[in-house]
Design a protein around this motif. Structure first.
Motif, PDB file in Angstrom:
ATOM      1  N   THR A 132      -0.158  -9.021  -6.327  1.00  0.00           N
ATOM      2  CA  THR A 132       1.135  -8.061  -6.145  1.00  0.00           C
ATOM      3  C   THR A 132       1.052  -7.173  -7.412  1.00  0.00           C
ATOM      4  O   THR A 132       1.709  -5.991  -7.310  1.00  0.00           O
ATOM      5  N   THR A 177      -0.237  -0.139  -0.097  1.00  0.00           N
ATOM      6  CA  THR A 177       0.177  -0.039  -1.257  1.00  0.00           C
ATOM      7  C   THR A 177      -0.566   0.413  -2.463  1.00  0.00           C
ATOM      8  O   THR A 177      -0.156   0.633  -3.642  1.00  0.00           O
ATOM      9  N   LEU A 217       1.489  -2.725  -7.373  1.00  0.00           N
ATOM     10  CA  LEU A 217       2.900  -1.987  -7.517  1.00  0.00           C
ATOM     11  C   LEU A 217       2.539  -0.644  -8.097  1.00  0.00           C
ATOM     12  O   LEU A 217       2.880  -0.306  -9.371  1.00  0.00           O
ATOM     13  N   ARG A 270       6.639  -6.785   0.133  1.00  0.00           N
ATOM     14  CA  ARG A 270       5.627  -5.812  -0.245  1.00  0.00           C
ATOM     15  C   ARG A 270       4.683  -6.149   0.729  1.00  0.00           C
ATOM     16  O   ARG A 270       4.360  -7.182   1.240  1.00  0.00           O
ATOM     17  N   SER A 317       6.248   1.037  -5.096  1.00  0.00           N
ATOM     18  CA  SER A 317       6.794  -0.091  -5.844  1.00  0.00           C
ATOM     19  C   SER A 317       8.401  -0.191  -5.750  1.00  0.00           C
ATOM     20  O   SER A 317       8.932  -1.165  -6.022  1.00  0.00           O
TER      21      SER A 317
END
Length: 357
Positions: free
Chosen positions: A187, A153, A191, A180, A174
């Motif tokens: 977190t 991510t 994103l 996720r 995101s």
């Protein structure tokens, strides 16, 4: 051949996301037969069930497919943690008319056993989410003949996967629905939108990149490939497919979704995930930071969600979906893949003509 060549050899560079609870073996087969890469979400399977599931897919198609696992640490919560979580959930169980479950003995299948079974099953592609493999684990999969794809991510996570020898990076923007996959930062710090994530990962590592998040049609496919992605992964776009495994109330919520219906929550599972906002998400928002981490909360809400699905009650279901859910359409999963690829080629030709002016 290397993984980049493998992706180029696919007739259609569209990968179906391995969505536990939403995708199905039939979906994986349809996508692979159409020329894409179907996938089995095996994160919830017991180790003993993984090899038979892979064998069944091989019997149904001679095309390659992928299998995904969640990398979960062993969950050993204290009794006070479980009791507190059940106390928060008790009113919801009472409302749906289901018994509050007793504290379970285990919370998820053991990853080590799942991993060993996956190595033995040796699918064409083995992908992983929630954490990262060791170099030895990657080597074991390579020895078995599987390509290894890690979910990232952020650029830092992509670099980490490249360092242990992963063949590909699934760049989860995101916009993506469901859980996720972050594992190096919190977190909020993870994103990153798909457009920025694909471009920055491509600039940081030489590993092939698969764009995932917000891609709902051929125009999105063309855009991701133009950014430098080697392939795309689509999940929410398949949720209304004929081969979907979503429950009836989940499907109804998808069909009725408005323009901006999704939010992130950890109330259902203890790990942030994107889904259509409902009453459970909204009313649990004030305490969601207190719920135990995945997989503990996930296990404790499973009976609640099962009862809600049976009762047709979408307000207590995890309605996982990405930000592009408003664009989801019904149809055969294999035909969808072919249609999106044709749309991508048209979009690319139109853009080439425009740029040539």
């Amino acid at each position: 051949m290397d993984f980049a060549a493998f992706l180029r050899a696919l007739p259609i560079p569209i990968l179906q996301a391995p969505m536990v609870g939403a995708s199905s073996p039939e979906m994986a087969v349809a996508v692979s037969k159409a020329g894409g890469l179907g996938a089995l979400g095996a994160g919830g399977l017991a180790p003993a069930d993984i090899e038979p599931a892979v064998a069944a897919l091989r019997a149904a198609t001679d095309r390659p497919f992928g299998v995904n696992l969640f990398i979960n640490p062993a969950a050993r919560p204290g009794a006070e943690v479980v009791d507190g979580a059940l106390e928060r959930l008790a009113p919801w169980y009472a409302e749906i008319g289901a018994d509050l479950p007793a504290a379970p003995n285990d919370f998820a299948p053991g990853f080590e056993g799942q991993f060993a079974a996956l190595v033995r099953a040796a699918p064409a592609v083995a992908s992983f989410t929630f954490s990262i493999l060791t170099q030895d684990q990657v080597d074991a999969l390579h020895a078995a003949g599987s390509y290894v794809v890690g979910t990232a991510t952020t650029v830092a996570e992509a670099r980490a996967w490249a360092a242990v020898g992963a063949d590909g990076i699934s760049a989860q923007g995101s916009e993506a629905g469901g859980h996720r996959g972050h594992f190096l930062a919190e977190t909020e710090s993870s994103l990153v939108g798909t457009m920025a994530l694909v471009a920055t990962i491509r600039a940081a590592v030489d590993t092939p990149v698969i764009a995932a998040g917000g891609i709902m049609d051929g125009r999105g496919v063309a855009a991701a490939l133009a950014l430098g992605a080697n392939a795309v992964q689509m999940g929410t776009a398949f949720l209304l497919a004929d081969q979907t495994a979503v429950s009836a109330p989940w499907r109804s919520a998808l069909e009725a979704a408005g323009d901006d219906p999704t939010r992130l929550t950890r109330a259902f599972t203890g790990r942030h995930a994107r889904g259509i906002e409902n009453r459970f998400m909204a009313q649990m928002r004030g305490v969601e930071d207190e719920v135990p981490a995945y997989p503990v909360q996930n296990r404790l809400t499973q009976p609640l969600r099962a009862a809600a699905a049976k009762a047709g009650q979408a307000e207590m279901l995890s309605l996982w979906a990405g930000q592009g859910v408003r664009l989801a359409k019904p149809g055969d999963a294999g035909e969808m893949v072919g249609k999106w690829w044709e749309e991508a080629k048209v979009a690319s030709r139109d853009l080439a003509e425009r740029l040539g002016q």
